[in-house]
Design an enzyme around this catalytic site. Sequence first.
Site, mmCIF file in Angstrom:
data_model
loop_
_atom_site.group_PDB
_atom_site.id
_atom_site.type_symbol
_atom_site.label_atom_id
_atom_site.label_comp_id
_atom_site.label_asym_id
_atom_site.label_seq_id
_atom_site.Cartn_x
_atom_site.Cartn_y
_atom_site.Cartn_z
ATOM 1 N N ILE A 59 30.056 23.350 74.513
ATOM 2 C CA ILE A 59 29.427 24.051 73.378
ATOM 3 C C ILE A 59 29.810 23.422 72.032
ATOM 4 C CG2 ILE A 59 29.105 26.309 72.277
ATOM 5 C CD1 ILE A 59 28.132 26.399 75.135
ATOM 6 N N ARG B 78 42.533 36.798 62.224
ATOM 7 C CA ARG B 78 41.086 36.941 62.044
ATOM 8 C C ARG B 78 40.434 37.631 63.230
ATOM 9 N NH1 ARG B 78 38.213 31.684 61.705
ATOM 10 N NH2 ARG B 78 36.462 33.155 61.813
ATOM 11 N N ARG C 32 29.198 23.640 61.038
ATOM 12 C CA ARG C 32 28.399 24.181 62.155
ATOM 13 C C ARG C 32 26.997 24.472 61.639
ATOM 14 N NH1 ARG C 32 32.531 28.714 64.003
ATOM 15 N NH2 ARG C 32 30.968 29.379 65.528
ATOM 16 N N PRO C 33 25.971 23.881 62.268
ATOM 17 C CA PRO C 33 24.616 23.953 61.709
ATOM 18 C C PRO C 33 24.023 25.366 61.705
ATOM 19 C CG PRO C 33 24.615 22.965 63.903
ATOM 20 C CD PRO C 33 26.045 23.185 63.544
ATOM 21 N N ILE C 34 23.041 25.613 60.835
ATOM 22 C CA ILE C 34 22.274 26.869 60.815
ATOM 23 C C ILE C 34 20.771 26.592 60.887
ATOM 24 C CG2 ILE C 34 24.068 28.190 59.582
ATOM 25 C CD1 ILE C 34 22.363 27.882 57.022
ATOM 26 N N ASP C 35 20.408 25.417 61.417
ATOM 27 C CA ASP C 35 18.982 25.037 61.478
ATOM 28 C C ASP C 35 18.155 26.035 62.277
ATOM 29 O OD1 ASP C 35 18.916 23.137 64.422
ATOM 30 O OD2 ASP C 35 20.739 23.937 63.517
ATOM 31 N N LEU C 36 18.729 26.620 63.332
ATOM 32 C CA LEU C 36 17.959 27.558 64.164
ATOM 33 C C LEU C 36 17.534 28.788 63.360
ATOM 34 C CD1 LEU C 36 20.130 27.465 67.441
ATOM 35 C CD2 LEU C 36 18.007 26.213 66.979
ATOM 36 N N ASP D 242 35.147 30.413 74.279
ATOM 37 C CA ASP D 242 36.244 31.056 73.565
ATOM 38 C C ASP D 242 37.464 31.284 74.458
ATOM 39 O OD1 ASP D 242 33.992 33.178 71.596
ATOM 40 O OD2 ASP D 242 34.466 31.051 71.502
ATOM 41 N N ARG E 219 31.802 32.752 60.048
ATOM 42 C CA ARG E 219 30.458 32.291 60.440
ATOM 43 C C ARG E 219 29.450 33.428 60.499
ATOM 44 N NH1 ARG E 219 27.051 27.915 61.916
ATOM 45 N NH2 ARG E 219 25.835 28.472 63.769
ATOM 46 N N CYS F 279 35.574 29.018 61.988
ATOM 47 C CA CYS F 279 36.377 28.029 62.719
ATOM 48 C C CYS F 279 35.746 26.636 62.635
ATOM 49 C CB CYS F 279 36.496 28.420 64.190
ATOM 50 S SG CYS F 279 37.371 29.960 64.449
ATOM 51 N N LYS G 195 35.521 41.624 68.565
ATOM 52 C CA LYS G 195 35.288 41.018 67.227
ATOM 53 C C LYS G 195 33.826 40.614 67.093
ATOM 54 C CE LYS G 195 36.068 36.470 66.441
ATOM 55 N NZ LYS G 195 34.994 35.739 65.755
ATOM 56 N N ASN G 196 33.288 39.937 68.103
ATOM 57 C CA ASN G 196 31.949 39.365 67.984
ATOM 58 C C ASN G 196 30.832 40.379 68.159
ATOM 59 O OD1 ASN G 196 33.078 36.975 67.320
ATOM 60 N ND2 ASN G 196 32.986 36.119 69.372
HETATM 61 C C1 EPZ Z 1 29.249 32.898 68.590
HETATM 62 O O1 EPZ Z 1 29.197 31.890 67.579
HETATM 63 C C2 EPZ Z 1 30.674 33.427 68.524
HETATM 64 N N1 EPZ Z 1 30.927 33.916 67.188
HETATM 65 C C3 EPZ Z 1 31.630 32.271 68.805
HETATM 66 O O2 EPZ Z 1 32.938 32.782 68.841
HETATM 67 C C4 EPZ Z 1 31.328 31.681 70.157
HETATM 68 O O3 EPZ Z 1 32.132 30.542 70.346
HETATM 69 C C5 EPZ Z 1 29.845 31.250 70.220
HETATM 70 O O4 EPZ Z 1 28.994 32.348 69.893
HETATM 71 C C6 EPZ Z 1 29.449 30.757 71.589
HETATM 72 O O5 EPZ Z 1 29.719 31.703 72.560
HETATM 73 C C7 EPZ Z 1 30.422 35.116 66.817
HETATM 74 O O6 EPZ Z 1 29.732 35.811 67.528
HETATM 75 C C8 EPZ Z 1 30.758 35.559 65.427
HETATM 76 P P1 EPZ Z 1 26.339 29.555 68.622
HETATM 77 P P2 EPZ Z 1 27.818 31.283 67.104
HETATM 78 O O7 EPZ Z 1 25.352 29.615 67.500
HETATM 79 O O8 EPZ Z 1 26.733 32.238 67.333
HETATM 80 C C9 EPZ Z 1 24.785 25.208 67.931
HETATM 81 C C10 EPZ Z 1 35.180 32.947 68.269
HETATM 82 O O9 EPZ Z 1 36.141 32.217 68.550
HETATM 83 N N2 EPZ Z 1 23.910 25.713 66.856
HETATM 84 O O10 EPZ Z 1 26.047 30.253 69.889
HETATM 85 O O11 EPZ Z 1 28.015 30.747 65.768
HETATM 86 C C11 EPZ Z 1 26.276 25.274 67.576
HETATM 87 O O12 EPZ Z 1 26.676 24.188 66.806
HETATM 88 C C12 EPZ Z 1 33.861 32.320 67.839
HETATM 89 O O13 EPZ Z 1 35.183 34.191 68.302
HETATM 90 C C13 EPZ Z 1 23.015 24.838 66.271
HETATM 91 O O14 EPZ Z 1 22.942 23.651 66.612
HETATM 92 O O15 EPZ Z 1 27.686 30.086 68.101
HETATM 93 C C14 EPZ Z 1 26.924 25.285 68.953
HETATM 94 O O16 EPZ Z 1 27.079 23.979 69.424
HETATM 95 C C15 EPZ Z 1 33.953 30.851 67.665
HETATM 96 N N3 EPZ Z 1 22.235 25.313 65.254
HETATM 97 C C16 EPZ Z 1 25.894 26.029 69.788
HETATM 98 O O17 EPZ Z 1 24.663 26.033 69.062
HETATM 99 C C17 EPZ Z 1 22.293 26.615 64.821
HETATM 100 O O18 EPZ Z 1 21.552 26.991 63.903
HETATM 101 C C18 EPZ Z 1 26.281 27.469 70.086
HETATM 102 O O19 EPZ Z 1 26.679 28.040 68.902
HETATM 103 C C19 EPZ Z 1 23.212 27.492 65.451
HETATM 104 C C20 EPZ Z 1 24.010 27.023 66.474
#
Ligand code: EPZ
Length: 420
Positions: A329, A400, A123-127, A307, A92, A116, A21-22
């Site tokens: 995480i 999903r 869930r933030p998108i600041d990065l 996950d 997301r 989710c 999926k990812n």
């Molecule tokens: C990916 O999500 C996966 N989703 C998630 O799988 C998975 O849990 C996650 O990576 C971690 O392995 C997809 O690939 C579609 P992150 P992603 O940005 O990229 C913080 C599932 O069940 N963060 O790596 O959205 C965030 O809050 C899903 O299949 C910021 O602070 O996760 C988290 O604590 C759920 N600011 C950490 O980073 C940002 O701008 C890691 O999140 C972005 C993220």
Amino acid sequence: MKFIIQGKKPLKGEIKVSGSKNAALKIFPVALLTREPIRVSNVPEIEDVLRAQEILIALGHEVKKIKNGVLEIRFRNQKGFDLPADLVNKFRASIMFVGPMLINLGKVSFPHPGGCVIGAGIRPIDLFLDAFKKMGAKVKIKDNHYELTAKKLKGANIFFSKISVTATESLMTTTCLVQGETILKNCAMEPEIVSLAEYLNGCGAKISGAGTPTIKIKGVKRLRGGKYKIIPDRIEAGTFAMLAAGSANVEVLIKNCDPAHLEALWQIFDKVGVNYVLSKDSIRILPSKKLLSCDITTHEYPGFATDLQSPYTVLMTQAHGSSLIHETIYDRRLLFADILTQMGANIILADPHRVVVNGPTKLYGRKLVSPDLRAGVALVMAALLAHGRTEIDNIYQIDRGYEKLDERLRGLGADIKRLA
Ligand code: EPZ
């Protein structure tokens, strides 16, 4: 839509793992970066992938189903710079469309992405926003709605303050067509990122270092189209392995997967005492004498995947002793443990990031609601281990990310029905 499950049926037989999926979700936005067709194979038939296709079609592009699991994507005339809110709210990874839209149109407008509810608040998108700003984009935010504009993005040195999978993928893909060199530091290293970089380099991109903390991208003028085979879903493979490991009298072969992507899980399986055999592309689970408790701490790849934490928490309800589950995480991904307690599990919530699971305990069927994707499949696992009948509602969350889960589990002898 709900599942009705009668527990305690011995699981025997073979189950195939679908495409990831990812990984699959990321190729649809990438299709906006070329004017040539992309043929994608091993595509999982899951709801989130359908939503990603619907965004491309809403933007005016063409997605043709060649046969099961194979799609052809063609860039057509782009319609407007608004990402459809009703679709972006659903998952997301829709954030991945932002970069390519900015490249193509110099402007993009979108609501905060959904998906989710596993982090505190949204869930933030600041990065993403900080990185696009660093490359010269202007960012306007109003009531959780974003508008980004940029005449011309330029290469930049970007250090991610947190390791993020999609932020790494979004900037790695977008900067393929940004003139100059971009250096991304503190990147995520997931296999899905490596696979995407390999595909893009095959289409003329200049990406180096994918799979390491530092990725360098030299911008090119254009990308060709190509063929992309989605890698197996390591989260699905790990989930099936734990589902089988928790069952008595089990004999299950999990096929079409890549066990090398799950080394952290095998290390834990050795400590728990799971009886398993690995080959290059399969996992065999056999009856284990006694499951032992074992602590885990979730971590970015190659550590123990967040996950896989929910199914592991269920497995530990069947293990002898106390296990500390430390979820690093996300800070709302352990709340589903409360539902397991309603089924008879003995779990103590220490804080938003830690639970202690005491086992083994008998689980009993209940009426449940699936709170999100991974907790949802963990409840299916708990229901298969439980005495009696369980009803799980809101299974859209499970659909999903898991293709025809009930059909495939019935193939192993599970008593699971889908009710409208
Ligand atoms: C990916 O999500 C996966 N989703 C998630 O799988 C998975 O849990 C996650 O990576 C971690 O392995 C997809 O690939 C579609 P992150 P992603 O940005 O990229 C913080 C599932 O069940 N963060 O790596 O959205 C965030 O809050 C899903 O299949 C910021 O602070 O996760 C988290 O604590 C759920 N600011 C950490 O980073 C940002 O701008 C890691 O999140 C972005 C993220």
